[in-house]
Design a protein around this motif. Sequence first.
Motif, mmCIF file in Angstrom:
data_model
loop_
_atom_site.group_PDB
_atom_site.id
_atom_site.type_symbol
_atom_site.label_atom_id
_atom_site.label_comp_id
_atom_site.label_asym_id
_atom_site.label_seq_id
_atom_site.Cartn_x
_atom_site.Cartn_y
_atom_site.Cartn_z
ATOM 1 N N SER A 36 0.861 -1.172 0.000
ATOM 2 C CA SER A 36 0.000 0.000 0.000
ATOM 3 C C SER A 36 0.897 1.222 0.000
ATOM 4 C CB SER A 36 -0.902 -0.009 1.232
ATOM 5 O OG SER A 36 -1.735 1.132 1.257
ATOM 6 N N GLY A 37 0.571 2.203 -0.845
ATOM 7 C CA GLY A 37 1.445 3.365 -0.944
ATOM 8 C C GLY A 37 0.715 4.617 -1.374
ATOM 9 N N LEU A 38 1.403 5.724 -1.202
ATOM 10 C CA LEU A 38 0.870 7.029 -1.564
ATOM 11 C C LEU A 38 1.988 7.824 -2.221
ATOM 12 C CD1 LEU A 38 -1.634 8.925 -1.236
ATOM 13 C CD2 LEU A 38 -0.585 9.731 0.875
ATOM 14 N N GLU A 39 1.678 8.507 -3.333
ATOM 15 C CA GLU A 39 2.672 9.313 -4.037
ATOM 16 C C GLU A 39 2.036 10.602 -4.522
ATOM 17 O OE1 GLU A 39 5.943 9.008 -7.697
ATOM 18 O OE2 GLU A 39 4.664 7.307 -7.196
ATOM 19 N N VAL A 40 2.805 11.678 -4.437
ATOM 20 C CA VAL A 40 2.344 12.962 -4.962
ATOM 21 C C VAL A 40 3.315 13.441 -6.023
ATOM 22 C CG1 VAL A 40 1.235 13.584 -2.780
ATOM 23 C CG2 VAL A 40 3.554 14.379 -3.241
ATOM 24 N N ASP A 41 2.779 14.090 -7.045
ATOM 25 C CA ASP A 41 3.577 14.762 -8.073
ATOM 26 C C ASP A 41 3.316 16.258 -7.944
ATOM 27 O OD1 ASP A 41 4.603 12.389 -9.276
ATOM 28 O OD2 ASP A 41 2.650 12.087 -10.226
ATOM 29 N N TRP A 42 4.400 17.012 -7.838
ATOM 30 C CA TRP A 42 4.328 18.448 -7.582
ATOM 31 C C TRP A 42 5.040 19.175 -8.709
ATOM 32 C CZ3 TRP A 42 1.971 20.775 -3.353
ATOM 33 C CH2 TRP A 42 2.246 22.133 -3.146
ATOM 34 N N ARG A 43 4.374 20.152 -9.310
ATOM 35 C CA ARG A 43 5.001 20.850 -10.443
ATOM 36 C C ARG A 43 4.588 22.312 -10.440
ATOM 37 N NH1 ARG A 43 4.158 21.610 -16.128
ATOM 38 N NH2 ARG A 43 6.136 21.474 -17.273
ATOM 39 N N ASP A 44 5.597 23.174 -10.660
ATOM 40 C CA ASP A 44 5.375 24.617 -10.708
ATOM 41 C C ASP A 44 4.661 25.136 -9.461
ATOM 42 O OD1 ASP A 44 6.603 24.802 -13.171
ATOM 43 O OD2 ASP A 44 4.732 24.574 -14.289
ATOM 44 N N CYS A 142 11.694 20.206 -2.367
ATOM 45 C CA CYS A 142 12.663 19.718 -3.351
ATOM 46 C C CYS A 142 12.633 20.578 -4.611
ATOM 47 C CB CYS A 142 12.352 18.262 -3.667
ATOM 48 S SG CYS A 142 13.570 17.446 -4.722
ATOM 49 N N GLU A 143 11.439 20.821 -5.144
ATOM 50 C CA GLU A 143 11.342 21.607 -6.373
ATOM 51 C C GLU A 143 11.780 23.048 -6.148
ATOM 52 O OE1 GLU A 143 8.175 22.068 -9.950
ATOM 53 O OE2 GLU A 143 7.562 22.908 -8.015
ATOM 54 N N ALA A 144 11.386 23.632 -5.008
ATOM 55 C CA ALA A 144 11.756 25.027 -4.734
ATOM 56 C C ALA A 144 13.264 25.184 -4.635
ATOM 57 C CB ALA A 144 11.088 25.486 -3.437
ATOM 58 N N ALA A 145 13.936 24.206 -3.984
ATOM 59 C CA ALA A 145 15.393 24.274 -3.868
ATOM 60 C C ALA A 145 16.046 24.161 -5.241
ATOM 61 C CB ALA A 145 15.892 23.168 -2.943
ATOM 62 N N ALA A 146 15.479 23.334 -6.106
ATOM 63 C CA ALA A 146 16.040 23.164 -7.451
ATOM 64 C C ALA A 146 15.875 24.428 -8.286
ATOM 65 C CB ALA A 146 15.362 21.987 -8.147
ATOM 66 N N ARG A 147 14.861 25.222 -8.007
ATOM 67 C CA ARG A 147 14.572 26.391 -8.835
ATOM 68 C C ARG A 147 15.130 27.691 -8.257
ATOM 69 N NH1 ARG A 147 9.240 26.192 -12.361
ATOM 70 N NH2 ARG A 147 10.689 27.525 -13.509
ATOM 71 N N GLU A 148 15.923 27.582 -7.199
ATOM 72 C CA GLU A 148 16.506 28.789 -6.614
ATOM 73 C C GLU A 148 17.453 29.485 -7.579
ATOM 74 O OE1 GLU A 148 18.339 27.674 -2.961
ATOM 75 O OE2 GLU A 148 16.441 27.531 -1.839
ATOM 76 N N ASP A 149 18.160 28.715 -8.389
ATOM 77 C CA ASP A 149 19.096 29.291 -9.352
ATOM 78 C C ASP A 149 18.328 29.778 -10.578
ATOM 79 O OD1 ASP A 149 21.124 29.454 -11.539
ATOM 80 O OD2 ASP A 149 22.456 28.665 -9.986
ATOM 81 N N ALA A 150 18.601 31.016 -10.999
ATOM 82 C CA ALA A 150 17.878 31.617 -12.123
ATOM 83 C C ALA A 150 18.099 30.867 -13.429
ATOM 84 C CB ALA A 150 18.295 33.073 -12.277
ATOM 85 N N ARG A 151 19.162 30.061 -13.502
ATOM 86 C CA ARG A 151 19.438 29.314 -14.726
ATOM 87 C C ARG A 151 18.505 28.109 -14.885
ATOM 88 N NH1 ARG A 151 25.775 28.806 -13.591
ATOM 89 N NH2 ARG A 151 24.865 28.704 -11.479
ATOM 90 N N ASN A 156 10.288 19.706 -14.625
ATOM 91 C CA ASN A 156 9.505 18.538 -15.030
ATOM 92 C C ASN A 156 8.703 17.973 -13.874
ATOM 93 O OD1 ASN A 156 10.362 18.424 -17.777
ATOM 94 N ND2 ASN A 156 12.323 17.568 -17.097
ATOM 95 N N GLY A 157 8.936 18.527 -12.685
ATOM 96 C CA GLY A 157 8.167 18.126 -11.520
ATOM 97 C C GLY A 157 8.983 17.368 -10.491
ATOM 98 N N ALA A 158 8.497 17.413 -9.274
ATOM 99 C CA ALA A 158 9.074 16.657 -8.164
ATOM 100 C C ALA A 158 8.052 15.641 -7.684
ATOM 101 C CB ALA A 158 9.464 17.595 -7.025
ATOM 102 N N SER A 159 8.539 14.532 -7.158
ATOM 103 C CA SER A 159 7.667 13.484 -6.634
ATOM 104 C C SER A 159 8.140 13.081 -5.247
ATOM 105 C CB SER A 159 7.664 12.253 -7.543
ATOM 106 O OG SER A 159 7.153 12.559 -8.820
ATOM 107 N N ALA A 160 7.197 12.707 -4.415
ATOM 108 C CA ALA A 160 7.507 12.160 -3.099
ATOM 109 C C ALA A 160 6.506 11.049 -2.823
ATOM 110 C CB ALA A 160 7.438 13.231 -2.021
ATOM 111 N N GLY A 161 6.999 9.947 -2.274
ATOM 112 C CA GLY A 161 6.097 8.836 -2.026
ATOM 113 C C GLY A 161 6.604 7.912 -0.945
ATOM 114 N N HIS A 162 5.739 7.049 -0.489
ATOM 115 C CA HIS A 162 6.133 6.029 0.484
ATOM 116 C C HIS A 162 5.222 4.822 0.317
ATOM 117 C CE1 HIS A 162 2.824 6.594 3.614
ATOM 118 N NE2 HIS A 162 2.604 7.570 2.748
ATOM 119 N N SER A 163 5.681 3.674 0.763
ATOM 120 C CA SER A 163 4.886 2.453 0.666
ATOM 121 C C SER A 163 5.241 1.502 1.794
ATOM 122 C CB SER A 163 5.090 1.762 -0.689
ATOM 123 O OG SER A 163 6.434 1.331 -0.827
#
Length: 449
Positions: A36-44, A142-151, A156-163
């Motif tokens: 049994s598991g749960l996963e989220v996809d987070w984008r923008d 995770c996504e916010a840390a990746a987007r800190e750099d202006a470059r 494509n999105g971040a995912s987090a999950g557990h099972s």
Amino acid sequence: MKLTDTQALYDSAAYALEQARSGGADEAKVVISESSGLEVDWRDGKLETLTRERDLNLSLSVMRNGSEGSIHISDRSPQAIAAAVSAALDIAHYTEADPDLRLPECEQYATISDDELAALERYDPQLEQWHSDILCEHAATCEAAAREDARIVNSNGASAGHSIAQTVYLTSNGFSLDHRGSRCGVSVSVIAGNDNGQQSDYAHASARHATDLEDASSIGKRAAERAIAALDPQSISSGSYPVLFRHDVAASLIGHLLGALGGRAQYRGLSYLHQALGEQVLPEWLSIDEQPYLPRAMSSSPCDSDGLPAANSAIIEDGRIARYLLSLYSARRLNLPPTGNGGGARNVRLLAEGDNVRSFPELIAGIERGVLITSLMGQGVNQLTGDYSRGASGLWIENGKIAHAVEGITIAANLRDMLGNVRAIGDDIDHNGRIHAPSILLDSMTVAQ
């Protein structure tokens, strides 16, 4: 997240065995796995999808008159089990008899106490309490840390999950085992860009226990660094150069070696290391062992897929092949003792000391002109001959420093030469899979643009 009561799974397994015996099976085994598991996809900066999964797999094998029939179903109702048993017996009727296809002898099975099982620490009850808000927080961080750099111009999105998963194993000759495991993970993929183009890369981490999971912001920053480093690729001259496999791609090299030592490759004679026991395949300063009982490790297990005990033991010792990786069936085919490797090797480690182990910056600093490989493409590996040729991308190293990105290159050699010419390994071990690989520096490969 609550799973079926373990006793109910045992009852279903016992019913399957009863049906198999009454149908004429000589032997049978049942493995029921439920997760049994749960996963989220987070984008923008917002939640994109939330997925809740519940899976059940019942695997049944029956042996009759030396023939085997196997079937997998996802329903443990009595009607489904009875139909599966009937189908498996029909399959056994049409398959060729094989004297090596039989259950282990009773004395061969692993004996596992509750304390020994608990010592593996495969299961973290804290993950039972992880809900979607916690996962969203990990993915968003995770996504916010990746987007800190202006470059970093897009995500494509971040995912987090557990099972949570549990397994019940039952055989007609008396072996039984149940165990529970957990895992959690975070990943992100981002796109870096400038006036010359765009490049994407990703980073991920996983763990059995919540407290062992790498900080989400570190994962995001690593993905950004990788994507930015890949910008502005330049061409290089074809030639022979030192090649450094970054730890997350180095595991594939060791995987090819383990595959060549696997029982199926050995008894079929389809390995460049066929009957090579005792041969020198790595430098004498480098050994490889297997530690299937490491606490909290991702592939630790109380036994192999045959129900046999695995062993903390050397695979390569001082550069020489110490043993093959044998399931019960392949051991019988080769007339050798099984090694507890039904289902593969678990927690494979590279062992070395002194100057042969260096930090990742030291590995780069020791290369005058060469390539750091960060991704591989294609399937150009011939396990029979050892010939290796794969598409790759990475970073060009000049005078001990990263000079620029490279893409669309091909790296080629023979696995015997590659593994025999390992110059050094890193201390940056990747624990995310079965192979705990560090970065690996090879003396030379042919690199073509």
